[in-house]
Design a protein around this motif. Sequence first.
Motif, PDB file in Angstrom:
ATOM      1  N   ASN A  47       2.727   1.565   6.625  1.00 17.82           N
ATOM      2  CA  ASN A  47       2.029   1.944   5.706  1.00 17.82           C
ATOM      3  C   ASN A  47       0.616   1.844   6.093  1.00 17.82           C
ATOM      4  O   ASN A  47      -0.445   2.815   6.013  1.00 17.82           O
ATOM      5  CB  ASN A  47       2.443   1.754   4.397  1.00 17.82           C
ATOM      6  N   VAL A  50      -0.884   3.693   9.132  1.00 14.05           N
ATOM      7  CA  VAL A  50      -1.213   5.107   8.676  1.00 14.05           C
ATOM      8  C   VAL A  50      -2.510   5.292   7.899  1.00 14.05           C
ATOM      9  O   VAL A  50      -3.321   6.189   8.257  1.00 14.05           O
ATOM     10  CB  VAL A  50      -0.091   5.722   7.802  1.00 14.05           C
ATOM     11  N   ASN A  54      -5.816   7.057   9.419  1.00  9.43           N
ATOM     12  CA  ASN A  54      -6.475   8.380   8.630  1.00  9.43           C
ATOM     13  C   ASN A  54      -7.992   8.049   8.410  1.00  9.43           C
ATOM     14  O   ASN A  54      -8.706   9.071   8.657  1.00  9.43           O
ATOM     15  CB  ASN A  54      -5.854   8.492   7.452  1.00  9.43           C
ATOM     16  N   CYS A  98      -4.932  15.901  11.921  1.00 11.93           N
ATOM     17  CA  CYS A  98      -3.795  15.428  11.364  1.00 11.93           C
ATOM     18  C   CYS A  98      -2.710  16.453  11.166  1.00 11.93           C
ATOM     19  O   CYS A  98      -3.043  17.561  11.003  1.00 11.93           O
ATOM     20  CB  CYS A  98      -4.305  15.051   9.767  1.00 11.93           C
ATOM     21  N   PHE A 139      -4.937  12.879   3.360  1.00 14.48           N
ATOM     22  CA  PHE A 139      -5.449  12.719   4.538  1.00 14.48           C
ATOM     23  C   PHE A 139      -6.715  13.580   4.748  1.00 14.48           C
ATOM     24  O   PHE A 139      -7.294  13.549   5.990  1.00 14.48           O
ATOM     25  CB  PHE A 139      -4.359  13.124   5.547  1.00 14.48           C
ATOM     26  N   PRO A 164       0.710   6.156   1.456  1.00 15.89           N
ATOM     27  CA  PRO A 164       0.976   7.506   1.928  1.00 15.89           C
ATOM     28  C   PRO A 164       2.243   7.978   2.254  1.00 15.89           C
ATOM     29  O   PRO A 164       2.673   9.294   2.123  1.00 15.89           O
ATOM     30  CB  PRO A 164      -0.188   7.653   3.248  1.00 15.89           C
ATOM     31  N   PHE A 165       2.934   6.992   2.536  1.00 18.40           N
ATOM     32  CA  PHE A 165       4.475   7.171   3.023  1.00 18.40           C
ATOM     33  C   PHE A 165       5.055   7.744   1.703  1.00 18.40           C
ATOM     34  O   PHE A 165       6.096   8.670   1.830  1.00 18.40           O
ATOM     35  CB  PHE A 165       5.150   6.059   3.294  1.00 18.40           C
ATOM     36  N   HIS A 168       3.221  11.515   0.995  1.00 13.00           N
ATOM     37  CA  HIS A 168       3.585  12.464   1.964  1.00 13.00           C
ATOM     38  C   HIS A 168       4.320  11.666   3.436  1.00 13.00           C
ATOM     39  O   HIS A 168       3.641  11.390   4.215  1.00 13.00           O
ATOM     40  CB  HIS A 168       2.186  13.033   2.605  1.00 13.00           C
ATOM     41  N   SER A 172       3.121  11.131   7.288  1.00 13.20           N
ATOM     42  CA  SER A 172       2.814   9.722   7.386  1.00 13.20           C
ATOM     43  C   SER A 172       3.644   9.372   8.734  1.00 13.20           C
ATOM     44  O   SER A 172       3.104   8.654   9.313  1.00 13.20           O
ATOM     45  CB  SER A 172       3.103   9.040   6.346  1.00 13.20           C
ATOM     46  N   LEU A 176       2.462   7.908  12.352  1.00 12.51           N
ATOM     47  CA  LEU A 176       2.777   6.740  12.857  1.00 12.51           C
ATOM     48  C   LEU A 176       3.347   6.732  14.160  1.00 12.51           C
ATOM     49  O   LEU A 176       3.020   6.148  15.258  1.00 12.51           O
ATOM     50  CB  LEU A 176       3.974   6.247  11.822  1.00 12.51           C
TER      51      LEU A 176
END
Length: 210
Positions: A47, A50, A54, A98, A139, A164-165, A168, A172, A176
């Motif tokens: 997490n 990510v 971002n 992204c 993001f 974010p996981f 989204h 995410s 990763l």
Amino acid sequence: MSWILKHKKFIIATLLLFCMAIVIMLFTNLWYVALMIAFIPLFWMANNYVIWKNYRATEDLSPKRKIKKVTTLVIGDVCSHKELSSVINEDETLFFTCPYRTLPASYQILLHTVSRIDEKGLVVIIDKKQPTKFQHTIFDVNFYSQITKKELGLEFSKNDMRFPFFKHPIVSFMILVGCYSKNYKTELCPNEAIQEFCNKKNIKLLYLTK
């Protein structure tokens, strides 16, 4: 400050969780509980990666950024750099990409980052045209001003930004593992606002899509 000292609390907590998981597996039949405990620090690391990934792109917009010549902005979905090599000089390019970034989001990012590009530069918009219920995501908004967020009615909680996981998961996961797309084709950009903006700024526009 070394990485270990900076993250010593996380390292200690991770070691304690792994020790707890080992004890549970050795002395009980609750192996699934041990796996869940061991998964916590792994999820936390993924997490945070990510989040870091971002926000790293915004470092090129910071007043403390490294000074370099910028002739190209690549905005939108994630595309193979090899596929773009014929149209960009990577050393003079900033990538604001992204997975599943929409065209409206790319337009807003262009508005907020155009000052980084030299006059008569190039903007590459990558649009995968994947259906999504989110025009703007967590993001995207780190590029936006507070006024833009209010105008678009974008309100995300602190937990949305910190995890974010949960908000989204698919995007995410793709960030990763470093997913990207290939085989884009050049078309006329369907967003007239982007076309008009680039013409006004005397910037060349290249629109790539599936």
